[in-house]
Design a protein around this motif. Sequence first.
Motif, PDB file in Angstrom:
ATOM      1  N   PRO A  66      39.222 -35.815  76.435  1.00 17.85           N
ATOM      2  CA  PRO A  66      38.889 -36.300  74.352  1.00 17.85           C
ATOM      3  C   PRO A  66      40.298 -35.235  74.803  1.00 17.85           C
ATOM      4  CG  PRO A  66      37.158 -35.404  75.774  1.00 17.85           C
ATOM      5  CD  PRO A  66      37.398 -35.514  76.718  1.00 17.85           C
ATOM      6  N   LYS A 159      44.316 -39.845  62.288  1.00 16.62           N
ATOM      7  CA  LYS A 159      42.904 -39.760  62.636  1.00 16.62           C
ATOM      8  C   LYS A 159      42.435 -38.809  64.156  1.00 16.62           C
ATOM      9  CE  LYS A 159      40.268 -44.044  62.260  1.00 16.62           C
ATOM     10  NZ  LYS A 159      39.916 -44.947  63.276  1.00 16.62           N
ATOM     11  N   MET A 173      42.777 -31.336  56.945  1.00 14.95           N
ATOM     12  CA  MET A 173      41.461 -30.610  57.357  1.00 14.95           C
ATOM     13  C   MET A 173      41.199 -29.503  57.426  1.00 14.95           C
ATOM     14  SD  MET A 173      38.833 -32.812  58.085  1.00 14.95           S
ATOM     15  CE  MET A 173      37.387 -31.717  58.133  1.00 14.95           C
TER      16      MET A 173
ATOM     17  N   ARG B  63      35.955 -47.262  59.478  1.00 12.60           N
ATOM     18  CA  ARG B  63      37.342 -47.112  60.758  1.00 12.60           C
ATOM     19  C   ARG B  63      38.417 -46.760  60.529  1.00 12.60           C
ATOM     20  NH1 ARG B  63      37.516 -52.978  61.087  1.00 12.60           N
ATOM     21  NH2 ARG B  63      39.219 -51.972  63.024  1.00 12.60           N
ATOM     22  N   ASN B  64      37.679 -46.655  59.078  1.00  8.75           N
ATOM     23  CA  ASN B  64      39.178 -45.589  57.894  1.00  8.75           C
ATOM     24  C   ASN B  64      39.203 -44.129  58.197  1.00  8.75           C
ATOM     25  OD1 ASN B  64      41.520 -47.785  58.200  1.00  8.75           O
ATOM     26  ND2 ASN B  64      39.892 -48.487  56.977  1.00  8.75           N
ATOM     27  N   LEU B  65      38.495 -43.274  58.697  1.00  8.74           N
ATOM     28  CA  LEU B  65      37.831 -42.216  58.643  1.00  8.74           C
ATOM     29  C   LEU B  65      37.777 -41.625  59.608  1.00  8.74           C
ATOM     30  CD1 LEU B  65      35.362 -41.913  56.029  1.00  8.74           C
ATOM     31  CD2 LEU B  65      37.199 -40.807  55.263  1.00  8.74           C
ATOM     32  N   PRO B  66      38.786 -39.844  59.588  1.00 13.55           N
ATOM     33  CA  PRO B  66      38.506 -38.807  61.189  1.00 13.55           C
ATOM     34  C   PRO B  66      37.607 -38.985  61.518  1.00 13.55           C
ATOM     35  CG  PRO B  66      40.759 -38.369  58.930  1.00 13.55           C
ATOM     36  CD  PRO B  66      39.920 -38.973  58.763  1.00 13.55           C
ATOM     37  N   VAL B  68      36.206 -36.202  63.163  1.00 12.78           N
ATOM     38  CA  VAL B  68      35.806 -34.991  62.523  1.00 12.78           C
ATOM     39  C   VAL B  68      35.768 -34.782  60.991  1.00 12.78           C
ATOM     40  CG1 VAL B  68      38.243 -34.312  62.201  1.00 12.78           C
ATOM     41  CG2 VAL B  68      36.595 -32.406  63.106  1.00 12.78           C
ATOM     42  N   LEU B  69      36.027 -35.645  60.305  1.00 10.30           N
ATOM     43  CA  LEU B  69      35.843 -35.396  58.421  1.00 10.30           C
ATOM     44  C   LEU B  69      34.308 -35.733  58.897  1.00 10.30           C
ATOM     45  CD1 LEU B  69      36.540 -34.489  56.093  1.00 10.30           C
ATOM     46  CD2 LEU B  69      38.340 -36.764  55.874  1.00 10.30           C
ATOM     47  N   VAL B  70      33.563 -37.040  59.110  1.00 13.02           N
ATOM     48  CA  VAL B  70      32.640 -37.502  58.937  1.00 13.02           C
ATOM     49  C   VAL B  70      31.430 -36.175  59.272  1.00 13.02           C
ATOM     50  CG1 VAL B  70      31.069 -38.643  59.289  1.00 13.02           C
ATOM     51  CG2 VAL B  70      33.667 -40.134  58.849  1.00 13.02           C
ATOM     52  N   TYR B  72      31.949 -33.062  59.607  1.00 10.18           N
ATOM     53  CA  TYR B  72      32.126 -31.931  58.269  1.00 10.18           C
ATOM     54  C   TYR B  72      30.882 -32.447  57.194  1.00 10.18           C
ATOM     55  CZ  TYR B  72      34.721 -28.374  60.494  1.00 10.18           C
ATOM     56  OH  TYR B  72      34.703 -27.448  61.349  1.00 10.18           O
ATOM     57  N   TRP B  73      31.048 -33.259  56.588  1.00  8.02           N
ATOM     58  CA  TRP B  73      31.182 -33.906  55.670  1.00  8.02           C
ATOM     59  C   TRP B  73      29.534 -33.736  55.601  1.00  8.02           C
ATOM     60  CZ3 TRP B  73      28.659 -37.326  52.942  1.00  8.02           C
ATOM     61  CH2 TRP B  73      28.224 -38.100  51.949  1.00  8.02           C
ATOM     62  N   TYR B  76      28.122 -30.168  55.846  1.00 11.23           N
ATOM     63  CA  TYR B  76      28.269 -29.316  54.466  1.00 11.23           C
ATOM     64  C   TYR B  76      27.280 -30.912  53.274  1.00 11.23           C
ATOM     65  CZ  TYR B  76      30.815 -26.071  56.958  1.00 11.23           C
ATOM     66  OH  TYR B  76      31.344 -25.131  58.184  1.00 11.23           O
ATOM     67  N   VAL B  77      27.820 -31.663  52.903  1.00  9.56           N
ATOM     68  CA  VAL B  77      27.702 -31.849  52.072  1.00  9.56           C
ATOM     69  C   VAL B  77      26.166 -32.605  51.892  1.00  9.56           C
ATOM     70  CG1 VAL B  77      28.388 -34.192  50.584  1.00  9.56           C
ATOM     71  CG2 VAL B  77      29.950 -33.125  51.669  1.00  9.56           C
ATOM     72  N   LYS B 159      34.051 -39.087  75.027  1.00 10.49           N
ATOM     73  CA  LYS B 159      35.509 -38.488  73.962  1.00 10.49           C
ATOM     74  C   LYS B 159      34.859 -37.727  72.675  1.00 10.49           C
ATOM     75  CE  LYS B 159      38.395 -41.207  75.732  1.00 10.49           C
ATOM     76  NZ  LYS B 159      39.732 -41.618  75.436  1.00 10.49           N
ATOM     77  N   SER B 162      32.633 -34.377  71.785  1.00 13.21           N
ATOM     78  CA  SER B 162      33.702 -32.947  72.367  1.00 13.21           C
ATOM     79  C   SER B 162      33.589 -33.057  70.759  1.00 13.21           C
ATOM     80  CB  SER B 162      34.881 -33.051  72.923  1.00 13.21           C
ATOM     81  OG  SER B 162      35.923 -33.774  72.541  1.00 13.21           O
ATOM     82  N   LEU B 163      33.674 -33.354  69.682  1.00 14.87           N
ATOM     83  CA  LEU B 163      34.348 -33.094  68.030  1.00 14.87           C
ATOM     84  C   LEU B 163      32.938 -32.416  67.629  1.00 14.87           C
ATOM     85  CD1 LEU B 163      36.219 -36.104  66.682  1.00 14.87           C
ATOM     86  CD2 LEU B 163      37.064 -33.556  67.754  1.00 14.87           C
ATOM     87  N   SER B 165      31.444 -30.142  68.769  1.00 19.30           N
ATOM     88  CA  SER B 165      31.832 -28.800  68.925  1.00 19.30           C
ATOM     89  C   SER B 165      31.601 -27.947  67.840  1.00 19.30           C
ATOM     90  CB  SER B 165      32.632 -28.148  70.272  1.00 19.30           C
ATOM     91  OG  SER B 165      34.314 -28.975  69.742  1.00 19.30           O
TER      92      SER B 165
END
Lengths: 221, 219, 260
Positions: A66, A159, A173, B63-66, B68-70, B72-73, B76-77, B159, B162-163, B165
Motif C-alpha cells: 500500500p 487522492k 487533509m 470515485r472523486n474523493l480520497p 482516507v477522507l471518506v 475520516y468523514w 467524525y461526521v 492495499k 491499510s488506511l 489504521s
Amino acid sequence: MEFDFSPIVDNWRFFANGLGVTLALSAASAVASLLAGLAIALLRLYGPAWLRPLWVFYIDSMRAIPVLVVLVWMYFAFPVLASVSIPPFWAALVALTLHIAAYAAEVVRAGIESVRPGQTRAALALGMSRAQLLRKVVLPQAIVRMLPAFGSILTLAIKDTAIATVIAVPELMHSAETVAGQTYRPAEIFTCVMLAYFCILFPVTRGIDRLYQRLAHLGRS
Amino acid sequence: MNLDWSVVWTHRQALTHGALLTIGLTVLTMLLAVPGGIVLAMMRLSHQPLLSRASLAFVEFFRNLPLVLVIYWVFYVLPMTTDVQLSPMSTAIVALVLNVSAYNAETFRAGINSIRKGQLEAALAMGMSRHQAMAKVVIPQAARRVLPVLASTWVSLFKDTSLVSVIAVADLAYSAMQVRAQTFRVLEMLTAMAVMYWLMGYPQAKLVDWIHRKYGVKE
Amino acid sequence: MNASSTAASRRHADQPTVLAYEGVRKLFGDFVALQGVDLQVHKGEVVCLIGPSGSGKSTLLRCTNALETLDGGRILVDGQALPANETEVRQVRRRMGMVFQSFELFPHKNALDNVAMGPVTVLGMPEAEARQKAMALLDKVGLAAKAQNFPANLSGGQQQRVAIARALAMNPEVMLFDEPTSALDPETVGEVLSVMQRLAQEGMTMVVVTHEMGFARRVADWVVVFEAGAIIEQGPPAQIFDNPKTERTRDFLGHLGWNG
C-alpha cells in the motif's frame, strides 16, 4: 443541529496553504511518476534483457504494497537506514513517485504494445531506424491511447496526497484534521474539504475524457 | 545503527492478528460491495431518470474523493448528523463499502454495456422479457468480462484497507506502527510491515495477472 | 408514394393478410427513415425487400417485431395492431422469428442450447423435450453433427443456419430475415440461401431484406423496392427484375450490374 462554518473562514489562510501544498505535491508526483514510468517502461521493453526481472519485480511489488506503507517507510525508516532526515514534503514526493511510477510504467507498456505491429512493419519497410520508429510512429500513437490512463494517474496522485497527512505533510487533509482537532467542528470542516477535493478531482476526470475524445482519432490505426 | 530484528518475532502475534484483520476486511468489504455495485449498475441502466441520476451522482461522488477522507468523514461526521454510533471497525467497513461499490458499479455497467446490442435484441425477438434477456443472455456474458476488473479492484482494496489504521482499527498497518511506537524499532517494524504486505499482496497480484490472461477478452 | 401493385399477378392475394403496414413512419432524430409505408404480406408469401443501403428496409423489419417503435401509422399482425405495452408485444414476438445479419447466437451456449433456449425460457417447455425438438431442427438445417459446438467453433454460414433453427424453434407464423447473408463469406452464402429456399417451399411466410438479387428473383413471390424511406415499386419478381416500371428501380438494378 446547528452548523458553524466560522472555523473555516477564520483559518482560510491555513486551508489555502494546505490546498497549495496538495496541488504542488500532486502535480510534482504526477509528473515525476509519468517520467519515471516512461523511462522504466522503455528500459523494460528495449533495454538490457538482464535488467528486466528487476523492473518487473519493482512494478509487481508496488502492486502489493500500500502507498501508506511506502510513505511511512520513506519518512520514518529510510532516515534510520541512511542517517539523514528528510522533510515530510520530500519524503512524500519520493514515496508517491515510487509507488505511482510502477503503475505509470504498466500504462506506458500497455500503450506501446497496443499499437498495431503493422505500423512497425510499415515504418521499418520505409527504412526508419528503431529509434525513429519509436519516436515518430509508435510513441505518438501510444501516447494518445494512454491519455485516459494518464488522467487516472493524475487523479491517483491527487487522492494519494491526502494520505500524506499521516506523515504530517501540511496538505489540505492535514489542515482539516488540525483545525477540526482544535475547534471540535469536524462535520463542517470535513464536509467542506470533501467538496474541495471533489471540485479538484471531478474536472480532472471530465477534462481528460473530453481531451481524449478530441484526440482519439490520432491514435487509431 | 544497531538493529534488533527479534522484535518482529516477539510481536508476531499482534502482527499476525493485524494481517488476518486486513484479509477479513478485504473479504467482508468485497462481499458487500459486489451486490452494492450490481444494484448501483442496475439503477444506472434503468429507464427511470431518478434512479439513473441518483446512481450516477453516487458513483461520481465516491470515485472523486480520497478514501482516507471518506474514512475520516464517516468516523467524525456520521455520528453527529445521524444518531448512529459506529465502532471504528464498522466505520471502516462502511467507508470501504461505499468506496468500492462505486468502482464496482462502473465495472458492472461497462461490462453490461460491452455486450453487443444485437444479443439483447435477439433475445427480445424470441419473446423473452427484458428481465429474462438480461439474466440469461447479457449478464452471463458480462460476468466473464467483469471478472478480471473485479480481481484488480480486489487487490486495490487489499492495499486500501491499510488506511483504516488512521482511525485506530487494528489492521496490519496499525498493529505494526503500534509495535514501532512501543519498541522504538522503527526500521525493523516498518520493513517487516512492508514485507508482510508484500508476502500477501504479491501472490494476489500474480493471480490477477493470470485471471486477466485467462478471461481477458480479445475482440 | 407507392407505385400501384398489380394485384392480379399477386399469387397469394387470396390468402389471409399476416402483416399489414399502414402509413408507417419512423424518425431517427431529424432523419426520416420511413415516410408513410403501405405494404401487405400474405400467408405463405415470400416478400423480398430490396433497395440501397439506408433506404429503410431493415428499419421496417425491426418495426415489425417492435424492436423499433413507430412515429406514425400502424402495423397489423393478423389483423390486430401491434400493442404498445411491452408485455403484450412479447406475445406477438413469439409468433415471429427473426434472423439477424450478425447471427447473434449466444456465445455462452452451444448450438443445441441456443436452439432450445426459446422454447425453454419463453414457452416454458421442459428441457428434455426442447432439446429433442432442437436436435430435429438442427438436423433440418443440416447441422445435427455440430449440436455440441459453441458458436466460436462454427463458421459464419453454420452460425446463421443455427440462428435460423433457433428462430424456427418457436413455431413462428412469419420469419423475418434482416440481410441474413450480408456478413458471410461468398462460399457459405449458398448454404444459408438453400435453407431459406427450402423453408419457402414448405410454405413459410417470409419477409427478407436482402442484396442477393438471384435469390429474390428465384424464390420471392413479391419484391418491394425501397428508396429513401419509401416504396418506389413493388410487384412479382418477373416485373421488378425483367420489366421494372419505374426509372429509379432500373437505376438501382443497373448500378448493381443486374443483367437479368
